[in-house]
Scaffold this active site. Structure first.
Site: not given
Length: 327
Positions: A102, A256-257, A48
């Protein structure tokens, strides 16, 4: 400095396909795709976007406030996040829905095909940031990351009403949002985060030019994968920061997180913007070398060595004391 991270909290099911998706897609049959990819392995991991970013911030020594909605199956995940410095007391627990899922397959060329089941995330729209502020005290920044679209809009409006600086990170939800919604999420943001593809999609959705976007945000942070990151702003020069080379590519999910966690940590510490971006790139490279979005460990010496090797000794001076808490 206190930061709240709003957005998705999910369980990731990560698979790898040994071939290339492109070799299975027929150009004249794309309107009737029916494919099944035989995966070599399956990894079930915590994930998440909001949880990933909050985890990174927690590991770096901040105590981020995680804001999102989950199912009753969340308790072991909650314990994990708390053990890594994340305040989870503002997470809403659904009485009937499961935590979001996901499901992602990555091919040999690091391309990905994914499906996201929202589940309890749909209840995030019932969360009021005013209640979060009443519990935690004044927030210095709220990151609005991919979430239930109504929740994203509600949190952005609350930030404006309360005078709290916010960062816009619509990313995966750009495909779901219409132009008016994207414009509302972006306008007035201290930071806007996108990758290269999302940049083009955001411009198309909003109907704005790049100059018009920049007039409405403090800084537009665009990640370019192996090419690093560019930070744009109105009336300022573009800052380009090369990526930190990873020792090996194990899994691109969550990279990216991880960058956002490092960059926001540096920003909240008050280090120069270039140093914050360099830290973000170093954390991203660490995650790229591990499977899963929260399975990595950050070590002070290895982080500083990555930064020093890529950017020179000047990149570490502003960070060395801030990373003192890492082993």
């Amino acid at each position: 400095m206190r930061v709240a991270v709003t957005g998705s909290i999910a369980t990731d099911h990560l698979m790898t396909f040994p071939g290339r998706f492109s070799e299975q897609l027929l150009a004249d049959r794309l309107d009737r795709v029916s494919l099944s990819f035989l995966a070599d392995n399956l990894e079930v991991r915590r994930g998440g976007v909001a949880a990933n970013i909050a985890f990174g911030l927690g590991v770096l020594g901040l105590r981020p406030v995680l804001v999102g909605a989950v199912g009753a199956d969340f308790e072991p995940y909650r314990v994990w996040l708390k053990d890594h410095g994340v305040d989870t007391d503002s997470v809403r627990v659904s009485a009937s829905l499961h935590t979001a899922r996901f499901v992602c397959t990555t091919d040999r060329a690091q391309n990905q095909i994914a499906t996201f089941y929202a589940g309890a995330m749909a209840e995030a729209r019932a969360i009021d940031l005013r209640d979060v502020v009443a519990r935690t005290g004044r927030l210095d920044l709220v990151l609005v990351s991919p979430d239930d679209p109504e929740a994203m809009l509600r949190h952005t409006r609350a930030c404006r009403d309360l005078g709290i600086p916010f960062a816009a990170d619509p990313s995966q939800q750009l495909a779901r949002l219409d132009g008016a919604e994207v414009r509302e999420l972006v306008d007035g943001a201290r930071f806007l985060f996108t990758n290269e593809y999302e940049t083009a999609l955001l411009l198309e959705k909003t109907g704005w030019s790049e100059a018009e976007v920049l007039r409405g945000v403090g800084a537009w942070v665009t990640t370019h994968g192996a090419a690093g990151v560019r930070i744009h702003g109105a009336d300022r020069d573009t800052l380009a920061v090369p990526a930190v080379r990873a020792d090996g590519v194990a899994d691109p999910t969550g990279v990216g997180d991880a960058f956002r966690a490092g960059f926001l940590a540096g920003t909240l510490w008050g280090v120069p913007e270039r140093c914050a971006a360099q830290l973000g790139c170093a954390v991203a490279a660490t995650v790229l070398g591990s499977v899963g979005t929260q399975e990595y460990r950050l070590h002070r010496d290895s982080l500083l060595d990555r930064i020093r090797t890529t950017y020179g000794v000047g990149g570490t001076a502003a960070l060395v004391t801030r990373l003192r808490g890492l082993a």
